[in-house]
Design a protein around this motif. Structure first.
Motif, short mmCIF file in Angstrom:
data_model
loop_
_atom_site.label_atom_id
_atom_site.label_comp_id
_atom_site.label_asym_id
_atom_site.label_seq_id
_atom_site.Cartn_x
_atom_site.Cartn_y
_atom_site.Cartn_z
N ALA A 217 0.81 -1.21 0.00
CA ALA A 217 0.00 0.00 0.00
C ALA A 217 0.84 1.26 0.00
O ALA A 217 0.45 2.28 -0.59
CB ALA A 217 -0.94 -0.01 1.21
N TYR A 218 2.01 1.20 0.65
CA TYR A 218 2.86 2.40 0.81
C TYR A 218 4.31 2.06 0.46
O TYR A 218 5.20 2.12 1.31
CB TYR A 218 2.75 2.91 2.25
N PRO A 219 4.56 1.68 -0.79
CA PRO A 219 5.86 1.08 -1.13
C PRO A 219 7.06 1.99 -0.96
O PRO A 219 8.17 1.50 -0.73
CB PRO A 219 5.68 0.69 -2.60
N LYS A 220 6.88 3.30 -1.04
CA LYS A 220 8.01 4.23 -0.94
C LYS A 220 8.08 4.92 0.42
O LYS A 220 9.03 5.66 0.69
CB LYS A 220 7.92 5.30 -2.03
N LYS A 221 7.11 4.68 1.28
CA LYS A 221 7.02 5.42 2.54
C LYS A 221 7.23 4.57 3.79
O LYS A 221 7.33 5.10 4.90
CB LYS A 221 5.64 6.10 2.63
N PHE A 222 7.30 3.26 3.63
CA PHE A 222 7.36 2.31 4.74
C PHE A 222 8.82 1.96 5.02
O PHE A 222 9.55 1.54 4.13
CB PHE A 222 6.54 1.07 4.35
N MET A 223 9.26 2.14 6.30
CA MET A 223 10.61 1.78 6.72
C MET A 223 10.52 0.76 7.84
O MET A 223 9.73 0.91 8.77
CB MET A 223 11.38 3.02 7.19
N TRP A 224 11.39 -0.25 7.76
CA TRP A 224 11.38 -1.30 8.78
C TRP A 224 12.29 -0.91 9.95
O TRP A 224 13.42 -0.44 9.76
CB TRP A 224 11.86 -2.63 8.21
N GLY A 225 11.80 -1.14 11.17
CA GLY A 225 12.60 -0.95 12.37
C GLY A 225 12.05 -1.80 13.50
O GLY A 225 10.85 -2.05 13.58
N SER A 226 12.94 -2.23 14.38
CA SER A 226 12.52 -3.15 15.44
C SER A 226 12.05 -2.46 16.72
O SER A 226 11.30 -3.02 17.51
CB SER A 226 13.68 -4.08 15.80
N ASP A 227 12.54 -1.22 16.96
CA ASP A 227 12.34 -0.51 18.23
C ASP A 227 13.07 -1.22 19.37
O ASP A 227 12.67 -1.11 20.52
CB ASP A 227 10.87 -0.35 18.58
N SER A 228 14.17 -1.91 19.06
CA SER A 228 14.87 -2.61 20.13
C SER A 228 15.30 -1.62 21.22
O SER A 228 15.71 -0.50 20.92
CB SER A 228 16.11 -3.32 19.56
N PRO A 229 15.18 -2.00 22.50
CA PRO A 229 14.63 -3.25 23.02
C PRO A 229 13.13 -3.19 23.28
O PRO A 229 12.57 -4.06 23.97
CB PRO A 229 15.39 -3.42 24.33
N PHE A 230 12.44 -2.16 22.75
CA PHE A 230 11.02 -1.98 23.03
C PHE A 230 10.12 -2.82 22.12
O PHE A 230 8.92 -2.55 22.04
CB PHE A 230 10.65 -0.49 22.92
N TYR A 231 10.69 -3.83 21.46
CA TYR A 231 9.82 -4.81 20.82
C TYR A 231 9.09 -5.63 21.88
O TYR A 231 8.15 -6.36 21.57
CB TYR A 231 10.60 -5.73 19.87
N SER A 232 9.53 -5.50 23.13
CA SER A 232 8.79 -6.05 24.28
C SER A 232 8.51 -4.93 25.27
O SER A 232 9.29 -3.98 25.38
CB SER A 232 9.60 -7.15 24.98
N TYR A 233 7.40 -5.06 25.97
CA TYR A 233 7.04 -4.07 26.98
C TYR A 233 6.29 -4.78 28.10
O TYR A 233 5.37 -5.58 27.85
CB TYR A 233 6.15 -2.99 26.36
N ALA A 234 6.69 -4.48 29.33
CA ALA A 234 6.00 -5.04 30.50
C ALA A 234 5.98 -3.98 31.59
O ALA A 234 7.00 -3.35 31.87
CB ALA A 234 6.70 -6.31 31.00
#
Length: 324
Positions: free
Chosen positions: A257-274
């Protein structure tokens, strides 16, 4: 090449003292874990709380400015500490890092700008990061108190990466406000973090504006939030249509849907939250491997687009050899 566009390095006293998780990440640990999973480069920045806040209020999860500060200038210590870690303490791993500085758009902004000018003479950094929800500093201060950061971004040709929210309770980082500021400043570049919480209206505005991108940081726990209709995700009436039970499917659909606007990122270490919220423990748990695996289900051409070329376009690093 795979670039992870969203990572925190250092420590967060607010999260640690309040009893929340995560509260720290070491650069070398992030590098070694990510490299084993196939990640080549990382955009990194400090954690969120800073030493110019009242640390004595952190155990009660309160943001105060009156007393208990260890520093007068927001992020002056944290930004310099990150640069030293990258360029001096661990230069081998540091070669793979693209550091961003953090700013607070509300507090002592003139002194922040002065410190950043000093830092710029000593170290290279590639962008400006803001997380205004935790700071309780309205992003709209970029129009007044924090306007100096827009001016520095223009002078240094640096992009912004800004935490975004669509929750009604979040008064400080509304994705629509960030998009309004981006529209008012077409000469600057903006990335809205966390896929605008899958709010289709906001994602469509990112698509329409020539100077905006979004990242999918903490993607898997955001998909979990969508499945459970948790309040930090856009409600179904406004939500981007996909199968949120399958994070890899959502990545593929967003990329289509957004081929030129989408960037991948993990948000490490916030791929988990407690954390304990309203006397109830909330656990949203993922792993770095889970984030990378969801990315790599897509064809190599899609992976290269959202984890390489789009990020380099956003950074204005047209030549991939610059990162070699």
């Amino acid at each position: 090449m795979i670039i992870d566009c969203h990572n925190h390095v250092g420590a967060d006293l607010l999260f640690y003292l309040h009893g929340d998780f995560p509260y720290a990440q070491h650069l070398v640990a992030m590098h070694d874990e990510g490299r084993a999973l196939g990640v080549d480069r990382w955009i990194v920045f400090p954690f969120v709380s800073h030493l110019a806040l009242d640390i004595s209020a952190f155990p009660n999860n309160e943001i105060k400015d009156e007393k208990g500060k260890l520093h007068d200038v927001p992020y002056a210590f944290e930004n310099r500490r990150l640069m030293k870690e990258i360029y001096e303490l661990f230069p081998d791993e540091g070669k793979s890092m693209l550091p961003f500085i953090m700013v607070d758009p509300m507090r002592n902004v003139a002194a922040q700008a002065q410190e950043l000018r000093k830092l710029r003479k000593e170290y290279r950094f590639y962008g400006i990061k803001m997380q205004t929800t935790i700071l309780q500093a309205d992003i709209k201060h970029l129009r007044d108190k924090g306007k100096v950061f827009l001016e520095l971004a223009a002078e240094w040709d640096l992009p912004f990466l800004i935490h975004s929210s669509v929750a009604e309770s979040d008064l400080w980082a509304q994705a629509s406000d960030i998009l309004d500021i981006a529209e008012e400043n077409p000469h600057l570049r903006f990335c809205l973090a966390h896929s605008c919480r899958y709010d289709k209206e906001c994602l469509d505005r990112v698509q329409a504006l020539p100077n905006t991108w979004f990242d999918c940081s903490a993607h898997c726990i955001h998909c979990e939030g969508a499945v459970k209709d948790l309040p930090y995700i856009a409600p179904r009436s406004r939500r981007f249509d996909s199968d949120y039970r399958d994070p890899a499917r959502v990545i593929a659909d967003l990329a289509a849907a957004y081929p030129k606007k989408f960037m991948w990122g993990s948000d490490s270490p916030f791929y988990s939250y407690a954390a304990e919220i309203n006397h109830e423990v909330v656990r949203l748990i993922s792993t770095y491997k889970t984030e990378v695996d969801a990315l790599l289900v897509s064809p190599p051409s899609v992976v290269n687009c959202i984890a390489n070329t789009n990020i380099r376009d956003y950074l204005k690093l047209d030549d991939e050899s610059i990162l070699s």
